[in-house]
Motif scaffolding. Structure first.
Motif, PDB file in Angstrom:
ATOM      1  N   GLU A  72      -4.656  -6.007  -3.035  1.00  0.00           N
ATOM      2  CA  GLU A  72      -4.880  -4.787  -2.257  1.00  0.00           C
ATOM      3  C   GLU A  72      -6.284  -4.761  -1.664  1.00  0.00           C
ATOM      4  OE1 GLU A  72      -4.329   0.056  -2.738  1.00  0.00           O
ATOM      5  OE2 GLU A  72      -3.971  -1.255  -4.454  1.00  0.00           O
ATOM      6  N   THR A  73      -6.374  -4.324  -0.400  1.00  0.00           N
ATOM      7  CA  THR A  73      -7.660  -4.188   0.292  1.00  0.00           C
ATOM      8  C   THR A  73      -7.785  -2.766   0.814  1.00  0.00           C
ATOM      9  OG1 THR A  73      -7.663  -6.515   0.933  1.00  0.00           O
ATOM     10  CG2 THR A  73      -9.100  -5.053   2.178  1.00  0.00           C
ATOM     11  N   ARG A  74      -8.960  -2.164   0.567  1.00  0.00           N
ATOM     12  CA  ARG A  74      -9.249  -0.807   1.039  1.00  0.00           C
ATOM     13  C   ARG A  74     -10.664  -0.752   1.573  1.00  0.00           C
ATOM     14  NH1 ARG A  74      -6.732   3.702  -3.053  1.00  0.00           N
ATOM     15  NH2 ARG A  74      -4.650   2.828  -3.153  1.00  0.00           N
ATOM     16  N   VAL A  75     -10.921   0.233   2.422  1.00  0.00           N
ATOM     17  CA  VAL A  75     -12.275   0.507   2.897  1.00  0.00           C
ATOM     18  C   VAL A  75     -12.858   1.599   2.011  1.00  0.00           C
ATOM     19  CG1 VAL A  75     -13.673   1.368   4.814  1.00  0.00           C
ATOM     20  CG2 VAL A  75     -11.757  -0.191   5.260  1.00  0.00           C
ATOM     21  N   LEU A  76     -14.019   1.303   1.393  1.00  0.00           N
ATOM     22  CA  LEU A  76     -14.684   2.253   0.508  1.00  0.00           C
ATOM     23  C   LEU A  76     -16.051   2.608   1.058  1.00  0.00           C
ATOM     24  CD1 LEU A  76     -13.828   0.713  -2.988  1.00  0.00           C
ATOM     25  CD2 LEU A  76     -12.563   2.437  -1.690  1.00  0.00           C
ATOM     26  N   ARG A  77     -16.462   3.848   0.795  1.00  0.00           N
ATOM     27  CA  ARG A  77     -17.738   4.371   1.292  1.00  0.00           C
ATOM     28  C   ARG A  77     -18.546   4.939   0.129  1.00  0.00           C
ATOM     29  NH1 ARG A  77     -13.610   5.313   4.642  1.00  0.00           N
ATOM     30  NH2 ARG A  77     -13.804   4.547   6.762  1.00  0.00           N
ATOM     31  N   ALA A  78     -19.763   5.381   0.446  1.00  0.00           N
ATOM     32  CA  ALA A  78     -20.667   5.930  -0.564  1.00  0.00           C
ATOM     33  C   ALA A  78     -19.935   6.934  -1.453  1.00  0.00           C
ATOM     34  CB  ALA A  78     -21.874   6.585   0.097  1.00  0.00           C
ATOM     35  N   GLY A  79     -20.089   6.752  -2.775  1.00  0.00           N
ATOM     36  CA  GLY A  79     -19.455   7.628  -3.747  1.00  0.00           C
ATOM     37  C   GLY A  79     -18.144   7.098  -4.293  1.00  0.00           C
ATOM     38  N   ASP A  80     -17.542   6.109  -3.614  1.00  0.00           N
ATOM     39  CA  ASP A  80     -16.281   5.529  -4.082  1.00  0.00           C
ATOM     40  C   ASP A  80     -16.553   4.465  -5.141  1.00  0.00           C
ATOM     41  OD1 ASP A  80     -14.898   7.085  -2.227  1.00  0.00           O
ATOM     42  OD2 ASP A  80     -14.806   5.483  -0.725  1.00  0.00           O
ATOM     43  N   THR A  81     -15.511   4.118  -5.890  1.00  0.00           N
ATOM     44  CA  THR A  81     -15.619   3.084  -6.920  1.00  0.00           C
ATOM     45  C   THR A  81     -14.415   2.159  -6.865  1.00  0.00           C
ATOM     46  OG1 THR A  81     -14.482   4.432  -8.574  1.00  0.00           O
ATOM     47  CG2 THR A  81     -16.872   4.593  -8.522  1.00  0.00           C
ATOM     48  N   PHE A  82     -14.565   0.999  -7.504  1.00  0.00           N
ATOM     49  CA  PHE A  82     -13.408   0.140  -7.739  1.00  0.00           C
ATOM     50  C   PHE A  82     -13.559  -0.543  -9.092  1.00  0.00           C
ATOM     51  CE2 PHE A  82     -16.245  -2.788  -5.469  1.00  0.00           C
ATOM     52  CZ  PHE A  82     -16.111  -3.987  -6.154  1.00  0.00           C
ATOM     53  N   TYR A  83     -12.412  -0.927  -9.654  1.00  0.00           N
ATOM     54  CA  TYR A  83     -12.361  -1.602 -10.952  1.00  0.00           C
ATOM     55  C   TYR A  83     -11.656  -2.930 -10.774  1.00  0.00           C
ATOM     56  CZ  TYR A  83     -10.584  -2.859 -15.579  1.00  0.00           C
ATOM     57  OH  TYR A  83     -10.257  -3.537 -16.726  1.00  0.00           O
ATOM     58  N   ALA A  84     -12.306  -4.001 -11.237  1.00  0.00           N
ATOM     59  CA  ALA A  84     -11.689  -5.323 -11.258  1.00  0.00           C
ATOM     60  C   ALA A  84     -11.508  -5.721 -12.720  1.00  0.00           C
ATOM     61  CB  ALA A  84     -12.556  -6.334 -10.521  1.00  0.00           C
ATOM     62  N   ALA A  85     -10.272  -5.777 -13.151  1.00  0.00           N
ATOM     63  CA  ALA A  85      -9.966  -6.175 -14.529  1.00  0.00           C
ATOM     64  C   ALA A  85     -10.317  -7.651 -14.726  1.00  0.00           C
ATOM     65  CB  ALA A  85      -8.484  -5.938 -14.816  1.00  0.00           C
ATOM     66  N   PRO A  86     -10.469  -8.082 -15.966  1.00  0.00           N
ATOM     67  CA  PRO A  86     -10.773  -9.486 -16.214  1.00  0.00           C
ATOM     68  C   PRO A  86      -9.778 -10.417 -15.518  1.00  0.00           C
ATOM     69  CG  PRO A  86     -10.987  -8.231 -18.247  1.00  0.00           C
ATOM     70  CD  PRO A  86     -10.397  -7.307 -17.218  1.00  0.00           C
ATOM     71  N   ASN A  87     -10.314 -11.468 -14.906  1.00  0.00           N
ATOM     72  CA  ASN A  87      -9.549 -12.529 -14.246  1.00  0.00           C
ATOM     73  C   ASN A  87      -8.757 -12.085 -13.014  1.00  0.00           C
ATOM     74  OD1 ASN A  87     -10.401 -14.553 -16.166  1.00  0.00           O
ATOM     75  ND2 ASN A  87      -9.060 -13.512 -17.614  1.00  0.00           N
ATOM     76  N   VAL A  88      -9.053 -10.892 -12.466  1.00  0.00           N
ATOM     77  CA  VAL A  88      -8.406 -10.430 -11.237  1.00  0.00           C
ATOM     78  C   VAL A  88      -9.325 -10.771 -10.064  1.00  0.00           C
ATOM     79  CG1 VAL A  88      -7.621  -8.417  -9.934  1.00  0.00           C
ATOM     80  CG2 VAL A  88      -7.109  -8.601 -12.375  1.00  0.00           C
ATOM     81  N   PRO A  89      -8.825 -11.495  -9.059  1.00  0.00           N
ATOM     82  CA  PRO A  89      -9.664 -11.834  -7.898  1.00  0.00           C
ATOM     83  C   PRO A  89     -10.125 -10.564  -7.182  1.00  0.00           C
ATOM     84  CG  PRO A  89      -7.637 -13.133  -7.914  1.00  0.00           C
ATOM     85  CD  PRO A  89      -7.490 -12.079  -8.962  1.00  0.00           C
TER      86      PRO A  89
END
Length: 114
Positions: A72-89
């Motif tokens: 999944e690809t999204r556009v994120l801006r100031a204040g947003d977050t993302f989580y990458a679990a172990p071994n996830v590209p």
């Protein structure tokens, strides 16, 4: 041997390292369980798609980023977050110059100075 920064780390004391074209980072604070890294990107700079065994949570402090996590690809801006679990590209492209605060658990030994 345990790793840790001092209890207080003034911003003026942080050492920056260039990690790629238009990208630099500094280790804000860490211990063996957790690492906080500040990463600055110029417009168009790329944090290449990669994966690692660490859990990563990133906070967009400023700018605008195209972020890919898994399929999944999204556009994120100031204040947003993302989580990458172990071994996830995952990876980013700076659509506008900006700064990410990346946290890793456990701490990434490969980020420590030699």
């Amino acid at each position: 041997m345990p790793h840790s920064t001092p209890a207080f780390s003034p911003a003026a004391d942080l050492a920056w390292e260039t990690t790629g074209p238009g990208v630099r980072r500094t280790l804000v604070a860490y211990n063996d369980d957790l690492l906080l890294v500040k990463v600055e990107f110029e417009t168009g700079a790329v944090g290449a798609l990669h994966q690692h065994v660490h859990s990563q949570i990133s906070y967009i402090e400023s700018g605008e980023f195209e972020v890919t996590v898994g399929d999944e690809t999204r556009v994120l801006r100031a204040g947003d977050t993302f989580y990458a679990a172990p071994n996830v590209p995952h990876g980013v492209v700076a659509r506008q110059a900006g700064t990410l605060l990346d946290s890793f658990s456990p701490m990434r030994l490969d980020f420590l100075p030699a």
